[in-house]
Design an enzyme around this catalytic site. Structure first.
Site, mmCIF file in Angstrom:
data_model
loop_
_atom_site.group_PDB
_atom_site.id
_atom_site.type_symbol
_atom_site.label_atom_id
_atom_site.label_comp_id
_atom_site.label_asym_id
_atom_site.label_seq_id
_atom_site.Cartn_x
_atom_site.Cartn_y
_atom_site.Cartn_z
ATOM 1 N N ASP A 1 30.192 -121.135 -7.335
ATOM 2 C CA ASP A 1 31.664 -120.652 -6.492
ATOM 3 C C ASP A 1 32.728 -120.974 -7.114
ATOM 4 O O ASP A 1 32.778 -122.171 -7.927
ATOM 5 C CB ASP A 1 31.105 -120.960 -4.979
ATOM 6 C CG ASP A 1 31.952 -120.145 -4.120
ATOM 7 O OD1 ASP A 1 32.774 -119.285 -4.592
ATOM 8 O OD2 ASP A 1 31.979 -120.141 -3.152
HETATM 9 C C1 BGC Z 1 34.000 -117.541 -2.157
HETATM 10 C C2 BGC Z 1 33.377 -116.584 -2.800
HETATM 11 C C3 BGC Z 1 34.176 -115.576 -3.940
HETATM 12 C C4 BGC Z 1 35.017 -116.648 -4.791
HETATM 13 C C5 BGC Z 1 35.823 -115.753 -5.836
HETATM 14 C C6 BGC Z 1 35.364 -118.110 -3.252
HETATM 15 O O1 BGC Z 1 36.229 -119.123 -2.494
HETATM 16 O O2 BGC Z 1 33.414 -118.673 -1.690
HETATM 17 O O3 BGC Z 1 32.800 -116.058 -2.223
HETATM 18 O O4 BGC Z 1 33.544 -114.773 -4.502
HETATM 19 O O5 BGC Z 1 35.795 -117.453 -4.333
HETATM 20 O O6 BGC Z 1 36.858 -115.048 -4.944
#
Ligand code: BGC
Length: 759
Positions: A218
Site C-alpha cells: 500500500d
Molecule cells: C490507500 C490505497 C490506495 C493507495 C493509492 C492508499 O492510501 O490505502 O487503497 O490504492 O493509497 O492511492
C-alpha cells in the site's frame, strides 16, 4: 540485469508508475486508483491533481448488495475499457476486507461481513477487468479493518479466525481470478507489518494459494525495504525511494539479502509489466453507455428496507422533496477512491423526469456543516405538511464517514434525526432515502416513516436509480451484504475496538456479522441477506443431489422459486450450512452459496447451487489444514439470514486423511477420538471405566467411590476425558505395573508406528 537495475525495478519511479529500463526495453507500467471507477491523474509522474473524468460506479457496499456476479463482471469489463482509453495498466482494487465493525471508515470500499460473498464478488469483478487485458490489485491484504492507527496498529487475530474469516475472500479471489497484483495492508498482523509478512505473503499467498502476480505495498506501507523483500513484498510504492533502492543493493552486496530473493521479485514484476504492455491503450470510452450501466448497477444495489405500501409511488400530485442530497448528490466516499465523474444525476431532477405532472417543491432540510438549524427543519415540515408525499434525501456527511478515520457512532447527524421526526410527524407518507456507505442506526425514527430505501454511495447515476425505484420503473431486488444492528452497543467488535497502545485484539474471533448475532440470539434492525421487493416469492420443492455424500464430491441443492406477485422481480436465494456436531466450536450457520433469479409474475424457475468441500470444512490448527468431519449437516435454503424457508439434513463422509497428532499432552478424549489412538488406548480406557464405577466401604460404613462424586461413574469419566493421559494414569498409580510415563511413551511409540488407516 545489473543489480542496480533489479533493485530499482522493485520500487516505483513515481506515485503511479514502475521504473522503466530503457537499455533492456522494459517499459513503464501505469497504475491508478479505483476501485469503483478510475482516478487517473493527468500526469502520472506527479502526485495529486484533479483526475481525468471517469465513470463513478457505486461503491462496494452497494455493489455487494446486488449479489450479482454477472453484473460485477460486466462492470469490470467496463472499468477496463476506461483504463484502456485513459492509458492505465492496472486498476488498484477491489478491496476484499471484512466489515468487522460498522464503524470502519473504509467499509464503503469493502463488500461484506461474509467472506464467501466478498470472495465471489471480488473474483467476478477481477475476472471482468482482466478479461480485457487490464490488471487489478486485490487489497488490502489483510486485516485492514479500521482506520484508527491504520499505518501501524497490530491486528491480533488468532489463526483459525484468519483462515476462516479474514483470508477466504482473498483466497477465493486469488484462486478464481488470479489478480495481477495484490496490495498488502498498512497495518501489522500479529505483530509483523503486512508488508514484511513472510507467513501471509510468501507461505500462504504465493506458495499455498499459488498467486502468480506481484505483491505491491500500500502507498507508504514499507518500513524496512530489505525485510519486506524477504517477507515477499515485490514492488514498493510510491516511488522514487532512492535510499531504499540503495539499501537493497548494499544488502545483496553484504550478503544480508540473498540475490535469489530479489530475482524472484524482479521476475514477478517483469511478468506483469510484460503482460500489461500486450494490451494496446488509447481511444475513447462510451460515456453514456457507461453511465447507463452505473445507473443499472445502482438500481440493482439499492435495498428497500421498509415499505408500508406507499412505494412504488402512485401518481402523487404534490411531492415535497426534502434534504440537501436531493440537489447535491452524495454518491461516493472521500479518500483515495474519489472519482471525478463524467456527469452526475441530480436526484431532484431525476425525480422530476419521472413525476409526470406532479408538482415538486424543495426544502434543504439540513446544512452542509454540523450546525443545528431549527429554521430549516421548520421550513421542511411546513412543506411536507402541504404535500401528498414527502421524500427525505438523507446523506451521511463525509465528516462522519470517510477513508482516513473511523466513524464514532452509527447515528445520522442530530439535525437529520430531528428533521426526519419533524417531517414524519406532519406527513404520514414520508419516505426516507439514505446515502451512506455503512449501516446507520434507525431505531429513533424508523417506526415513524412509511418507507426506507438504502441508496448507499450510489455512484454518479444513482440519483436516477432512486427515481426509478421510487416510481416502480425498477423493482428493487437488492439484499444487505451486512447486518444493520439496532445499536452500536450490539455490534461484535465493541469491547475490542479500536484497540490501544498499537494493538487491536480481534476478541470476537469467528463471530463477526450475522455469525455473532446468531450466537447471541440478538435481534437486529435488518438481518444479513435482507431486502424487500414490490413482488413476493415462494420457495418450493427443495432437494439435494444426495442425502449422503463424500466431502470431495460435494452436493447440489435445488429449489423452485416462484414470483407470486404482480410485477417482474429478482430474488436472491441464499444457502447456509449448519453443522450438527463438531470437534471445534462452529458458527451456527455460514453462507456457502447464493443465486439471483429473474422472474416474471407467476413464473417459476429451478435454481441449482453446488456446495463443495469447503462448504463443510473447518480450519484445524493442530493439523494446519482444512478438514471435514463425518456427520450430519443442515442445508438451509433462505431468503435472508433470518428467513429460512427450507432445511434439509444431509450426511457427509469425510475423505480427509489426517496425520496422527497425539502427543504427551493429548487428553483421554483426544486419544479416543483418534481412530489409531483408540486402538492402542482402549485397554487403559476400559480400566479407567472400571475404576470410575468402583465402590468401597468407607470407615463410617457408607459406600464411597474411588473417583470423586457421582452415582453412575459417568461423571468421573467426564473428568478423566479432559485430562492428559499421563495425568490420569498417575492419579490411578497403583493400577499399573509400569510407571505411567513409560506407559505413555510406549503408547505414543505404538500409535505413531501404525500405518495411517483410511478414515
Ligand atoms: C490507500 C490505497 C490506495 C493507495 C493509492 C492508499 O492510501 O490505502 O487503497 O490504492 O493509497 O492511492
Amino acid at each position: 540485469m545489473t543489480l542496480a537495475e533489479k533493485a530499482a525495478l522493485c520500487t516505483g519511479a513515481s506515485a503511479w508508475t514502475t521504473t522503466p529500463i530503457e537499455r533492456l526495453g522494459v517499459p513503464e507500467m501505469i497504475v491508478a486508483d479505483g476501485p469503483h471507477g478510475l482516478r487517473r491523474v493527468p500526469d502520472v509522474h506527479v502526485w495529486g491533481g484533479d483526475s481525468l473524468p471517469a465513470t463513478c460506479f457505486p461503491t462496494a457496499s452497494c455493489l455487494a448488495s446486488t449479489w450479482d456476479v454477472d453484473l460485477l463482471h460486466k462492470m469490470g469489463e467496463t472499468l477496463a475499457e476506461e483504463c484502456i482509453a485513459l492509458n492505465v495498466d492496472v486498476l488498484l482494487g477491489p478491496g476484499a476486507n471484512m466489515k468487522r465493525s460498522p464503524l470502519g471508515g473504509r467499509n464503503f470500499e469493502y463488500f461484506s461481513e461474509d467472506p464467501y460473498l466478498a470472495g465471489e464478488l471480488a473474483a467476478s469483478l477481477i475476472n471482468g477487468i482482466q478479461s480485457k487485458g487490464v490488471g487489478t490489485s486485490l487489497k488490502h491484504y489483510t486485516a485492514n479493518n479500521q482506520e484508527y492507527q491504520r499505518f501501524r496498529i497490530s491486528a491480533e487475530v488468532d489463526e483459525r479466525t484468519l483462515r476462516e474469516i479474514y483470508l477466504p475472500a482473498f483466497e477465493k479471489a486469488v484462486k478464481q481470478a488470479q489478480p495481477w497484483t495484490v496490495m498488502c495492508a498498512y497495518n501489522k498482523v500479529n505483530g509483523t507489518f503486512a508488508s514484511e509478512h513472510d507467513e501471509l505473503l510468501n507461505k500462504i499467498l504465493k506458495d499455498e494459494w499459488g498467486f502468480e502476480g506481484l505483491v505491491v505495498s500500500d502507498w507508504g506501507a514499507v518500513r524496512d525495504r530489505v525485510a519486506s523483500l524477504k517477507g515477499g513484498l515485490d514492488w514498493q510504492m510510491p516511488g522514487p525511494q532512492d535510499r531504499d533502492v540503495q539499501k537493497v543493493i548494499e544488502a545483496v552486496q553484504s550478503g544480508a539479502l540473498d540475490e535469489a530473493v530479489l530475482n524472484e521479485s524482479v521476475r514477478r514484476i517483469l511478468r506483469i509489466v510484460a503482460k500489461a504492455s500486450e494490451t494496446p491503450k488509447g481511444g475513447e470510452f462510451d460515456v453514456d453507455a457507461h453511465h447507463e450501466l452505473a445507473r443499472r448497477i445502482a438500481s440493482e444495489g439499492m435495498v428497500l428496507l421498509k415499505n408500508n405500501g406507499i412505494l412504488p409511488l402512485k401518481a402523487p400530485q404534490h411531492i415535497a422533496v426534502i434534504g440537501r442530497s436531493a440537489m447535491k448528490a452524495h454518491f461516493q466516499g472521500k479518500g483515495s477512491s474519489y472519482i471525478n465523474p463524467t456527469k452526475v444525476e441530480v436526484p431532484f431532477g431525476a425525480l422530476q423526469n419521472l413525476a409526470d405532472s406532479a408538482e415538486l417543491s424543495y426544502a434543504e432540510g439540513y446544512p452542509v456543516d454540523n450546525s443545528f438549524r431549527q429554521d430549516m427543519i421548520d421550513e421542511a415540515a411546513k412543506l411536507a405538511q402541504s404535500a401528498d408525499v414527502a421524500i427525505l434525501y438523507i446523506a451521511l456527511p463525509s465528516f462522519k464517514e470517510s477513508e482516513g478515520y473511523d466513524r464514532k457512532d452509527l447515528g445520522l447527524t442530530e439535525q437529520q434525526i430531528a428533521l426526519i421526526k419533524a417531517v414524519a410527524q406532519v406527513q404520514s407518507n414520508t419516505v426516507v432515502v439514505l446515502n451512506n456507505g455503512a449501516p446507520v442506526a434507525m431505531s429513533d425514527w424508523i417506526d415513524n416513516v412509511a418507507a426506507v430505501l438504502e441508496g448507499w454511495m450510489m455512484g454518479q447515476a444513482g440519483g436516477a436509480a432512486i427515481a426509478d425505484i421510487l416510481f416502480g420503473k425498477i423493482n428493487p431486488s437488492a439484499k444487505l451484504a451486512e447486518t444493520f444492528p439496532r445499536t452500536l452497543a450490539d455490534t461484535p467488535a465493541q469491547g475490542n475496538w479500536p484497540g490501544d497502545a498499537g494493538v487491536v485484539r480481534y476478541g470476537e474471533g469467528l463471530l463477526i456479522g450475522y455469525r455473532y448475532y446468531d450466537a447471541k440470539e440478538m435481534p437486529v434492525q435488518f438481518p444479513f441477506g435482507y431486502g424487500l421487493s414490490y413482488t413476493t416469492f415462494e420457495y418450493s420443492n427443495p432437494a439435494v443431489s444426495a442425502e449422503a455424500f463424500k466431502d470431495v464430491d460435494g452436493v447440489t441443492v435445488t429449489v423452485d422459486v416462484t414470483n407470486t406477485g404482480d410485477v417482474a422481480g429478482k430474488e436472491i436465494v441464499q444457502i447456509y450450512v449448519h453443522d450438527h456436531q463438531s470437534i471445534l466450536f462452529r458458527p451456527e450457520k455460514e453462507l456457502k452459496g447464493f443465486a439471483k433469479v429473474d422472474l416474471q409474475p407467476g413464473e417459476t424457475k429451478t435454481i441449482s447451487i453446488p456446495l463443495d468441500f469447503r462448504a463443510f470444512a473447518l480450519y484445524h490448527l493442530d493439523y494446519k489444514q482444512w478438514i471435514t468431519e463425518d456427520g450430519d449437516f443442515d442445508i438451509l435454503i433462505a431468503a435472508s439470514a433470518a428467513d429460512i424457508r427450507h432445511r434439509i439434513t444431509v450426511s457427509l463422509e469425510s475423505t480427509v486423511s489426517l496425520p496422527c497428532i497425539l502427543d504427551k499432552e493429548s487428553t483421554v478424549r483426544e486419544w479416543m477420538a483418534d481412530p489409531r489412538g483408540k486402538v492402542v488406548f482402549q485397554p487403559y480406557y476400559e480400566k479407567l471405566q472400571d475404576q470410575a464405577r468402583k465402590r468401597y466401604r468407607r470407615s463410617d460404613g457408607e459406600e464411597g467411590r474411588y473417583a470423586s462424586g457421582g452415582e453412575s461413574g459417568i461423571d468421573a469419566m467426564e473428568m478423566y476425558n479432559e485430562m492428559p493421559v499421563v495425568s490420569v494414569l498417575l492419579f490411578q498409580r497403583d493400577q499399573w505395573s509400569e510407571h505411567p510415563e513409560d506407559i505413555l511413551a510406549d503408547l505414543l511409540e505404538q500409535v505413531h508406528r501404525q500405518e495411517v488407516p483410511e478414515i
